[in-house]
Design an enzyme around this catalytic site. Sequence first.
Site, PDB file in Angstrom:
ATOM      1  N   ASP A  45       2.997   2.323  -4.522  1.00  0.00           N
ATOM      2  CA  ASP A  45       2.530   3.394  -3.631  1.00  0.00           C
ATOM      3  C   ASP A  45       1.590   2.804  -2.580  1.00  0.00           C
ATOM      4  O   ASP A  45       1.163   3.488  -1.653  1.00  0.00           O
ATOM      5  CB  ASP A  45       1.891   4.552  -4.415  1.00  0.00           C
ATOM      6  CG  ASP A  45       0.687   4.131  -5.224  1.00  0.00           C
ATOM      7  OD1 ASP A  45       0.359   2.925  -5.264  1.00  0.00           O
ATOM      8  OD2 ASP A  45       0.051   5.014  -5.845  1.00  0.00           O
ATOM      9  N   SER A  46       1.324   1.485  -2.695  1.00  0.00           N
ATOM     10  CA  SER A  46       0.598   0.770  -1.640  1.00  0.00           C
ATOM     11  C   SER A  46       1.395   0.788  -0.334  1.00  0.00           C
ATOM     12  O   SER A  46       0.865   0.404   0.714  1.00  0.00           O
ATOM     13  CB  SER A  46       0.324  -0.677  -2.069  1.00  0.00           C
ATOM     14  OG  SER A  46       1.526  -1.306  -2.475  1.00  0.00           O
ATOM     15  N   ASP A  84       6.847   2.792  -8.287  1.00  0.00           N
ATOM     16  CA  ASP A  84       5.498   3.272  -8.616  1.00  0.00           C
ATOM     17  C   ASP A  84       5.458   4.799  -8.525  1.00  0.00           C
ATOM     18  O   ASP A  84       5.856   5.371  -7.502  1.00  0.00           O
ATOM     19  CB  ASP A  84       4.543   2.672  -7.576  1.00  0.00           C
ATOM     20  CG  ASP A  84       3.147   2.481  -8.104  1.00  0.00           C
ATOM     21  OD1 ASP A  84       2.909   2.756  -9.287  1.00  0.00           O
ATOM     22  OD2 ASP A  84       2.294   2.024  -7.305  1.00  0.00           O
ATOM     23  N   LYS A 114       6.197   2.681 -12.811  1.00  0.00           N
ATOM     24  CA  LYS A 114       4.815   2.319 -13.148  1.00  0.00           C
ATOM     25  C   LYS A 114       3.977   3.586 -13.117  1.00  0.00           C
ATOM     26  O   LYS A 114       4.100   4.390 -12.188  1.00  0.00           O
ATOM     27  CB  LYS A 114       4.248   1.273 -12.179  1.00  0.00           C
ATOM     28  CG  LYS A 114       2.792   0.901 -12.522  1.00  0.00           C
ATOM     29  CD  LYS A 114       2.328  -0.347 -11.798  1.00  0.00           C
ATOM     30  CE  LYS A 114       1.917  -0.120 -10.377  1.00  0.00           C
ATOM     31  NZ  LYS A 114       0.828   0.858 -10.174  1.00  0.00           N
ATOM     32  N   GLU A 116      -0.036   5.027 -13.601  1.00  0.00           N
ATOM     33  CA  GLU A 116      -1.453   4.647 -13.656  1.00  0.00           C
ATOM     34  C   GLU A 116      -2.189   5.416 -14.751  1.00  0.00           C
ATOM     35  O   GLU A 116      -1.964   6.608 -14.936  1.00  0.00           O
ATOM     36  CB  GLU A 116      -2.137   4.955 -12.311  1.00  0.00           C
ATOM     37  CG  GLU A 116      -1.737   4.034 -11.187  1.00  0.00           C
ATOM     38  CD  GLU A 116      -2.595   4.206  -9.926  1.00  0.00           C
ATOM     39  OE1 GLU A 116      -3.605   4.943  -9.952  1.00  0.00           O
ATOM     40  OE2 GLU A 116      -2.235   3.591  -8.906  1.00  0.00           O
ATOM     41  N   GLU A 184      -6.022  -4.098 -13.055  1.00  0.00           N
ATOM     42  CA  GLU A 184      -6.524  -4.260 -11.687  1.00  0.00           C
ATOM     43  C   GLU A 184      -8.041  -4.262 -11.639  1.00  0.00           C
ATOM     44  O   GLU A 184      -8.694  -3.388 -12.223  1.00  0.00           O
ATOM     45  CB  GLU A 184      -5.964  -3.114 -10.807  1.00  0.00           C
ATOM     46  CG  GLU A 184      -6.439  -3.202  -9.367  1.00  0.00           C
ATOM     47  CD  GLU A 184      -5.608  -2.397  -8.383  1.00  0.00           C
ATOM     48  OE1 GLU A 184      -4.552  -1.852  -8.763  1.00  0.00           O
ATOM     49  OE2 GLU A 184      -6.026  -2.318  -7.211  1.00  0.00           O
TER      50      GLU A 184
HETATM   51  O1  KIV Z   1       0.890   0.074  -5.388  1.00  0.00           O
HETATM   52  C1  KIV Z   1       0.733  -1.125  -5.648  1.00  0.00           C
HETATM   53  O2  KIV Z   1       1.067  -2.024  -4.857  1.00  0.00           O
HETATM   54  C2  KIV Z   1       0.100  -1.458  -6.921  1.00  0.00           C
HETATM   55  C3  KIV Z   1      -0.250  -2.892  -7.162  1.00  0.00           C
HETATM   56  C4  KIV Z   1      -1.418  -3.280  -6.361  1.00  0.00           C
HETATM   57  C5  KIV Z   1      -0.431  -3.169  -8.606  1.00  0.00           C
HETATM   58  O3  KIV Z   1      -0.114  -0.609  -7.712  1.00  0.00           O
END
Ligand code: KIV
Length: 285
Positions: A45-46, A84, A114, A116, A184
């Site tokens: 989600d980055s 994510d 993924k 969180e 992280e």
């Molecule tokens: O969204 C992302 O890129 C992440 C990584 C920094 C682990 O969650």
Amino acid sequence: MARMTTYRIRQMKKKGKKIVMLTAYDAPSASILSDAGVDIILVGDSVGNSLLGYESTIPVRLEDVIHHCAAVARAKPNSFIVGDMPFMTYKVSVEQALKNCSRMLQEGSAEAVKIEGGSPCIVKTVKAVVDAGIPVMGHIGLTPQSVYEFGGYRVQGRTADATEELIEQAQELEKAGVFSLVIELVPSESAKLITESVDIPTIGIGAGPFCDGQVLVLWDMLGLFEDFKPKFLKKYADIRKIIRDAVSNYASDVREGTFPSFEHSFEMSEEESGRLYGRSQPSKR
Ligand code: KIV
């Protein structure tokens, strides 16, 4: 390279082989990462901060990650693809999480999701998703979707008690079935203890040298952002300068009339050109 799988990722910890993970959000990047032998591509989600111009990951929608994940998958990388789960797409109820995680696989072609967090509520959700046959990568420590709760992007697990809590979260997530765990922004000592306390591989970012693998955001490590210089980041290129120089050279060429030249142009046959222009054919530069 044979395609990466959750089985092979787990085996890498047992064999003491470090896991290489990077983010990607588009097909060409995914293809380059695969060629370079990256084990896991995270469609993070980055994408919100890196590509979409947001200041945090909170505005990112499920549809955004699905869209970018599908682009990554179309490159057919050998790397394992993790999608994510964005803010609030898995926290409302277990039913909501199951529905949205399955969309990440069905519409985004991700091979895992993924999620969180490590609270009991998240652990329950993770277990339900894993039980439904969807592989889950956990994520503890600084979880950026909770940035307002943390009061900023602050290092977590700085005390013995906080580290104990992270170890408990890691073990509960392992019991719930995650195949790997991102850690992280925690001190190296905490990451080492967490890594030793579980059999699943840990993948660090800002977590020191003792994790079983490492992840960075692709555009951060390539140097796309001039002002983003966190302590944990190593820049492997200055892509911003490379792009800026190339664009300035292009702009000068266009303004000076040196591009496009005949080298980059298409031509008619002499006969047709003669018919069209008569005697006054355009002179070749
Ligand atoms: O969204 C992302 O890129 C992440 C990584 C920094 C682990 O969650």
